[in-house]
Design an enzyme around this catalytic site. Structure first.
Site, mmCIF file in Angstrom:
data_model
loop_
_atom_site.group_PDB
_atom_site.id
_atom_site.type_symbol
_atom_site.label_atom_id
_atom_site.label_comp_id
_atom_site.label_asym_id
_atom_site.label_seq_id
_atom_site.Cartn_x
_atom_site.Cartn_y
_atom_site.Cartn_z
ATOM 1 N N THR A 104 0.805 -1.327 -0.164
ATOM 2 C CA THR A 104 -0.058 -0.118 0.067
ATOM 3 C C THR A 104 1.060 1.125 -0.026
ATOM 4 O O THR A 104 0.329 2.440 -0.222
ATOM 5 C CB THR A 104 -0.869 0.186 1.276
ATOM 6 O OG1 THR A 104 -0.063 -0.243 2.539
ATOM 7 C CG2 THR A 104 -2.032 -0.940 1.179
ATOM 8 N N ARG A 152 -2.118 -3.706 7.833
ATOM 9 C CA ARG A 152 -3.438 -3.540 7.103
ATOM 10 C C ARG A 152 -4.108 -2.574 7.982
ATOM 11 O O ARG A 152 -4.275 -2.705 9.205
ATOM 12 C CB ARG A 152 -3.938 -4.578 6.861
ATOM 13 C CG ARG A 152 -3.402 -5.702 6.046
ATOM 14 C CD ARG A 152 -3.527 -4.975 4.430
ATOM 15 N NE ARG A 152 -2.625 -5.953 3.564
ATOM 16 C CZ ARG A 152 -2.985 -5.918 2.214
ATOM 17 N NH1 ARG A 152 -4.363 -5.185 1.747
ATOM 18 N NH2 ARG A 152 -2.551 -6.418 1.200
ATOM 19 N N TYR A 209 -9.641 -5.329 12.591
ATOM 20 C CA TYR A 209 -8.492 -4.441 12.564
ATOM 21 C C TYR A 209 -8.078 -4.172 14.074
ATOM 22 O O TYR A 209 -6.863 -4.467 14.327
ATOM 23 C CB TYR A 209 -8.660 -3.257 11.811
ATOM 24 C CG TYR A 209 -7.700 -2.233 12.103
ATOM 25 C CD1 TYR A 209 -6.452 -2.081 11.783
ATOM 26 C CD2 TYR A 209 -8.034 -0.946 12.689
ATOM 27 C CE1 TYR A 209 -5.442 -1.277 12.002
ATOM 28 C CE2 TYR A 209 -7.201 -0.037 12.866
ATOM 29 C CZ TYR A 209 -5.761 0.039 12.630
ATOM 30 O OH TYR A 209 -5.125 1.088 12.683
ATOM 31 N N PHE A 225 -5.497 8.053 17.106
ATOM 32 C CA PHE A 225 -6.826 8.189 16.773
ATOM 33 C C PHE A 225 -6.891 8.639 15.358
ATOM 34 O O PHE A 225 -6.279 7.677 14.577
ATOM 35 C CB PHE A 225 -7.597 9.338 17.847
ATOM 36 C CG PHE A 225 -7.707 8.674 19.126
ATOM 37 C CD1 PHE A 225 -6.887 7.933 19.905
ATOM 38 C CD2 PHE A 225 -8.944 8.436 19.805
ATOM 39 C CE1 PHE A 225 -7.236 7.335 21.216
ATOM 40 C CE2 PHE A 225 -9.284 7.723 20.623
ATOM 41 C CZ PHE A 225 -8.167 7.080 21.494
ATOM 42 N N HIS A 280 -10.758 6.993 4.171
ATOM 43 C CA HIS A 280 -10.421 7.662 5.115
ATOM 44 C C HIS A 280 -11.346 9.080 4.750
ATOM 45 O O HIS A 280 -11.580 9.677 3.571
ATOM 46 C CB HIS A 280 -9.298 8.103 5.544
ATOM 47 C CG HIS A 280 -8.400 7.101 6.062
ATOM 48 N ND1 HIS A 280 -7.412 6.491 5.640
ATOM 49 C CD2 HIS A 280 -8.798 6.131 7.251
ATOM 50 C CE1 HIS A 280 -7.084 5.490 6.321
ATOM 51 N NE2 HIS A 280 -7.860 5.353 7.515
ATOM 52 N N LEU A 281 -11.940 9.607 5.833
ATOM 53 C CA LEU A 281 -13.023 10.783 5.483
ATOM 54 C C LEU A 281 -12.365 11.873 4.839
ATOM 55 O O LEU A 281 -12.763 12.430 3.913
ATOM 56 C CB LEU A 281 -13.726 10.893 6.883
ATOM 57 C CG LEU A 281 -14.621 12.228 6.971
ATOM 58 C CD1 LEU A 281 -15.798 11.851 6.041
ATOM 59 C CD2 LEU A 281 -15.242 12.521 8.420
ATOM 60 N N ARG A 334 -21.399 2.159 8.327
ATOM 61 C CA ARG A 334 -20.308 1.155 7.718
ATOM 62 C C ARG A 334 -20.191 0.107 8.899
ATOM 63 O O ARG A 334 -19.841 0.668 10.414
ATOM 64 C CB ARG A 334 -19.252 2.066 7.488
ATOM 65 C CG ARG A 334 -17.710 1.303 6.752
ATOM 66 C CD ARG A 334 -16.831 2.333 6.394
ATOM 67 N NE ARG A 334 -16.198 2.812 7.725
ATOM 68 C CZ ARG A 334 -14.895 3.576 7.571
ATOM 69 N NH1 ARG A 334 -14.723 4.036 6.636
ATOM 70 N NH2 ARG A 334 -14.542 3.963 8.776
HETATM 71 N N1 UDP Z 1 -16.564 8.131 6.773
HETATM 72 C C1 UDP Z 1 -17.803 8.721 6.060
HETATM 73 N N2 UDP Z 1 -17.562 8.770 4.878
HETATM 74 C C2 UDP Z 1 -16.459 8.416 4.125
HETATM 75 C C3 UDP Z 1 -15.121 7.789 5.015
HETATM 76 C C4 UDP Z 1 -15.660 7.895 6.319
HETATM 77 O O1 UDP Z 1 -18.722 9.109 6.483
HETATM 78 O O2 UDP Z 1 -16.213 8.448 2.902
HETATM 79 C C5 UDP Z 1 -16.907 8.004 8.404
HETATM 80 C C6 UDP Z 1 -16.660 6.777 8.957
HETATM 81 O O3 UDP Z 1 -17.888 5.862 8.991
HETATM 82 C C7 UDP Z 1 -16.427 6.867 10.358
HETATM 83 C C8 UDP Z 1 -15.582 8.367 10.067
HETATM 84 O O4 UDP Z 1 -16.038 8.851 9.017
HETATM 85 O O5 UDP Z 1 -17.496 7.403 11.110
HETATM 86 C C9 UDP Z 1 -13.861 8.327 10.139
HETATM 87 O O6 UDP Z 1 -13.628 7.231 9.387
HETATM 88 P P1 UDP Z 1 -12.170 6.900 8.959
HETATM 89 O O7 UDP Z 1 -12.401 5.852 7.912
HETATM 90 O O8 UDP Z 1 -11.640 8.265 8.236
HETATM 91 O O9 UDP Z 1 -11.303 6.595 10.053
HETATM 92 P P2 UDP Z 1 -11.592 5.534 11.301
HETATM 93 O O10 UDP Z 1 -12.346 6.098 12.271
HETATM 94 O O11 UDP Z 1 -12.390 4.264 10.510
HETATM 95 O O12 UDP Z 1 -10.207 5.000 11.415
#
Ligand code: UDP
Length: 319
Positions: free
Chosen positions: A35, A71, A136, A164, A187-188, A279
């Site tokens: 990755t 991962r 994970y 975090f 990621h968001l 999700r």
């Molecule tokens: N999320 C979202 N839309 C996206 C990606 C993530 O709504 O396109 C939400 C996800 O469900 C979580 C938060 O954003 O509640 C953070 O997700 P991310 O994957 O960035 O990090 P994680 O907390 O899973 O490590």
């Protein structure tokens, strides 16, 4: 020190490798490029393409290991648990065996907030219960558990840093920029910024029925440069026979909707959002108390606000 950085071609690993080089350490990056990107390895670091399951040669003569190779996607881990148990636990146990064989006794490990699962209180402290809600988090917790045992029995000097939500980009002293660039981006913040950049039409909001103020999940966002600096402090704090565990966050929670709003402010783009199903595996709220690492190691985050994190991520994107 002579240091092996596994996963140093990835987002967080490359920023830490860059900071270690700047601090004068001799850095070797070990990464299988599953990755990561070879061109993310900082100038001044040696690069070995390879697996953590075959690290004996790379470990020769090392003083310590910073272990990022893993991962790291919650959703993928729910769909493909074997991948996570094999890579994150199996791979790390192989690495720890190779470290023992090579006489390398110091490790800083990338753990995660996902070990806590659905927390009983917020902000989360390191002594709080660990009940991961996805493979994970479970695989990372298993490594943390092994590190405690290896410290106690084999005298390993270990620090686990429980990240975090990491964001932003790092600009090194030589002007080079290190940013998040996953081939499959889940990621968001990068997904929201991709909409502003024109690469996607809208961003998905996964779940609006969580028990939070606006119904979307709340997360604690930390700047990658602040996070990376904690690794240099952790390296110095490693003590034989001890396994120390620290949370790393900014202590403030932002909902998915708030993150999107900040991204709109920073970019000046409308960024349409579409509500989707939850999700699987996502806890409602994850906010860190980082009081322990601030108290014990003197860590102080410098770019703490979400607008700063988003602005740095936005500025680093190629246009
Ligand atoms: N999320 C979202 N839309 C996206 C990606 C993530 O709504 O396109 C939400 C996800 O469900 C979580 C938060 O954003 O509640 C953070 O997700 P991310 O994957 O960035 O990090 P994680 O907390 O899973 O490590």
């Amino acid at each position: 020190m002579k240091l092996l950085v596994t996963g140093g071609a990835g987002y967080i690993g490359s920023v830490v490798a860059a900071q270690l080089v700047e601090a004068g350490h001799q850095v070797t990056v070990l990464d299988d490029l599953s990755t990561g990107h070879a061109d993310a390895v900082p100038a001044g670091a040696r690069f070995v393409e390879g697996s953590i399951t075959d690290a004996a040669d790379a470990l020769a003569g090392m003083d310590g290991v910073l272990h990022f190779a893993a991962r790291s996607l919650v959703g993928e881990s729910v769909r493909e648990p074997a991948l996570y148990w094999n890579h994150n636990l199996g791979g790390t146990l192989a690495l720890l065996d190779a470290m023992r064989a090579a006489g390398v006794g110091r490790i800083v490990f990338s753990s995660t907030a996902a070990v806590y699962g659905e927390p009983e209180r917020s902000p989360i402290e390191e002594s709080d219960p660990t009940r991961p809600t996805n493979p994970y988090g479970a695989s990372k917790l298993a490594v943390d558990t092994a590190l405690t045992a290896f410290a106690g029995v084999y005298g390993l000097a270990a620090v686990s840093l429980r990240y975090f939500n990491v964001g932003g980009a790092h600009t090194a002293r030589d002007g080079r920029s290190y940013r998040e660039r996953h081939t499959v981006e889940t990621h968001l913040i990068p997904n929201v910024l991709a909409v502003a950049l024109g690469g996607r039409e809208s961003v998905d909001v996964f779940g609006t029925d969580y028990p939070t103020a606006d119904g979307t999940c709340v997360r604690d966002y930390i700047h990658v440069a602040d996070l990376a600096r904690a690794h240099l402090l952790a390296l110095d704090a490693c003590a034989p026979g001890e396994h120390k565990v620290y949370n790393l966050g900014s202590g403030a929670g932002f909902s998915v909707r708030e993150v999107i709003e900040v991204c709109r402010d920073v970019t000046g783009h409308a960024i349409p959002a579409v509500v989707r199903e939850r999700r699987p595996g996502d806890p409602a709220v994850l906010v860190a108390s980082s009081a322990k690492i601030q108290r014990e190691l003197g860590w102080k985050p410098e770019r703490t606000t979400l607008p700063e994190i988003v602005a740095d991520a936005w500025a680093a994107l190629p246009r």
